[in-house]
Design a protein around this motif. Structure first.
Motif, PDB file in Angstrom:
ATOM      1  N   THR A   1       2.359   4.071  -1.726  1.00 25.60           N
ATOM      2  CA  THR A   1       2.330   4.851  -2.960  1.00 25.60           C
ATOM      3  C   THR A   1       3.687   5.458  -3.279  1.00 25.60           C
ATOM      4  O   THR A   1       4.101   5.499  -4.444  1.00 25.60           O
ATOM      5  CB  THR A   1       1.277   5.967  -2.842  1.00 25.60           C
TER       6      THR A   1
ATOM      7  N   THR B   1      -4.685   1.802  -2.087  1.00 25.55           N
ATOM      8  CA  THR B   1      -5.085   3.205  -2.026  1.00 25.55           C
ATOM      9  C   THR B   1      -4.433   3.877  -0.825  1.00 25.55           C
ATOM     10  O   THR B   1      -4.577   3.409   0.306  1.00 25.55           O
ATOM     11  CB  THR B   1      -6.618   3.317  -1.905  1.00 25.55           C
ATOM     12  N   ASP B   2      -3.729   4.960  -1.069  1.00 27.27           N
ATOM     13  CA  ASP B   2      -3.077   5.717  -0.003  1.00 27.27           C
ATOM     14  C   ASP B   2      -4.134   6.489   0.776  1.00 27.27           C
ATOM     15  O   ASP B   2      -5.073   7.025   0.202  1.00 27.27           O
ATOM     16  CB  ASP B   2      -2.046   6.683  -0.601  1.00 27.27           C
ATOM     17  N   ARG B   3      -3.983   6.569   2.080  1.00 28.39           N
ATOM     18  CA  ARG B   3      -4.946   7.283   2.923  1.00 28.39           C
ATOM     19  C   ARG B   3      -4.820   8.800   2.785  1.00 28.39           C
ATOM     20  O   ARG B   3      -5.720   9.536   3.121  1.00 28.39           O
ATOM     21  CB  ARG B   3      -4.788   6.876   4.384  1.00 28.39           C
ATOM     22  N   ARG B   4      -3.683   9.275   2.262  1.00 32.67           N
ATOM     23  CA  ARG B   4      -3.429  10.711   2.158  1.00 32.67           C
ATOM     24  C   ARG B   4      -3.892  11.238   0.798  1.00 32.67           C
ATOM     25  O   ARG B   4      -3.398  10.795  -0.235  1.00 32.67           O
ATOM     26  CB  ARG B   4      -1.933  10.997   2.334  1.00 32.67           C
TER      27      ARG B   4
ATOM     28  N   ARG C   1      -2.587  10.400  -3.157  1.00 36.69           N
ATOM     29  CA  ARG C   1      -3.465   9.875  -4.211  1.00 36.69           C
ATOM     30  C   ARG C   1      -3.367  10.763  -5.454  1.00 36.69           C
ATOM     31  O   ARG C   1      -3.346  10.271  -6.579  1.00 36.69           O
ATOM     32  CB  ARG C   1      -4.903   9.756  -3.714  1.00 36.69           C
TER      33      ARG C   1
ATOM     34  N   ASN D   1       0.812  -1.217   0.000  1.00 38.27           N
ATOM     35  CA  ASN D   1       0.000   0.000   0.000  1.00 38.27           C
ATOM     36  C   ASN D   1       0.841   1.261   0.000  1.00 38.27           C
ATOM     37  O   ASN D   1       0.323   2.337   0.270  1.00 38.27           O
ATOM     38  CB  ASN D   1      -0.942   0.008   1.214  1.00 38.27           C
TER      39      ASN D   1
END
Length: 141
Positions: free
Chosen positions: A19, A49-52, A56, A17
């Protein structure tokens, strides 16, 4: 750059995960392929999917190269939260450098190191140091 690409691929195998590892892998591949980010995209690592939101947006720009994605990231560099402004400017710099636009790359890197994040609370972030070293190594100081 081959060693770097291998390292980032191995890192993604451990953390699928991440990125940033995907982006750095693309940058290494682009350098190996004559500076072509477009050619490197064909070998992009798959990550989650990056949380930031800023990362993204960075990911979308590096994977697509679209003008809309560049405008979105530029808006974050201008209007995002303090950390996001730094990261958006940093990655815009690296993106422009990968396209051979040294003037834009330099301007964005200067913007990154001049953010409140880089001059304040983010001083201990390794990516801030990376930006400073990048400027020094490129003679942009």
């Amino acid at each position: 750059f081959a060693d770097g690409a291998d390292q980032f691929a191995a890192d993604v195998a451990v953390n699928p995960n991440d990125t940033e590892e995907q982006i750095w892998h693309l940058l290494c591949l682009a350098r190996q392929q004559g500076g072509s980010l477009e050619a490197a995209r064909k070998s992009a690592l798959k990550v989650g999917t990056d949380r930031r939101p800023v990362m993204r947006a960075v990911q979308q720009l590096f994977l697509s190269g679209g003008e809309a994605e560049e405008r979105e990231l530029a808006a974050i560099a201008r209007d995002g939260d303090v950390g996001s402004r730094f990261y958006a400017a940093l990655y815009l710099s690296l993106y422009h450098e990968s396209l051979g636009d040294q003037a834009a790359a330099e301007a964005r890197m200067r913007e990154a190191v001049d953010t409140d994040y880089a001059r304040g609370g983010g001083r201990s972030d390794p990516m801030v140091e990376l930006a400073r070293v990048a400027m020094q190594r490129r003679g942009w100081q």
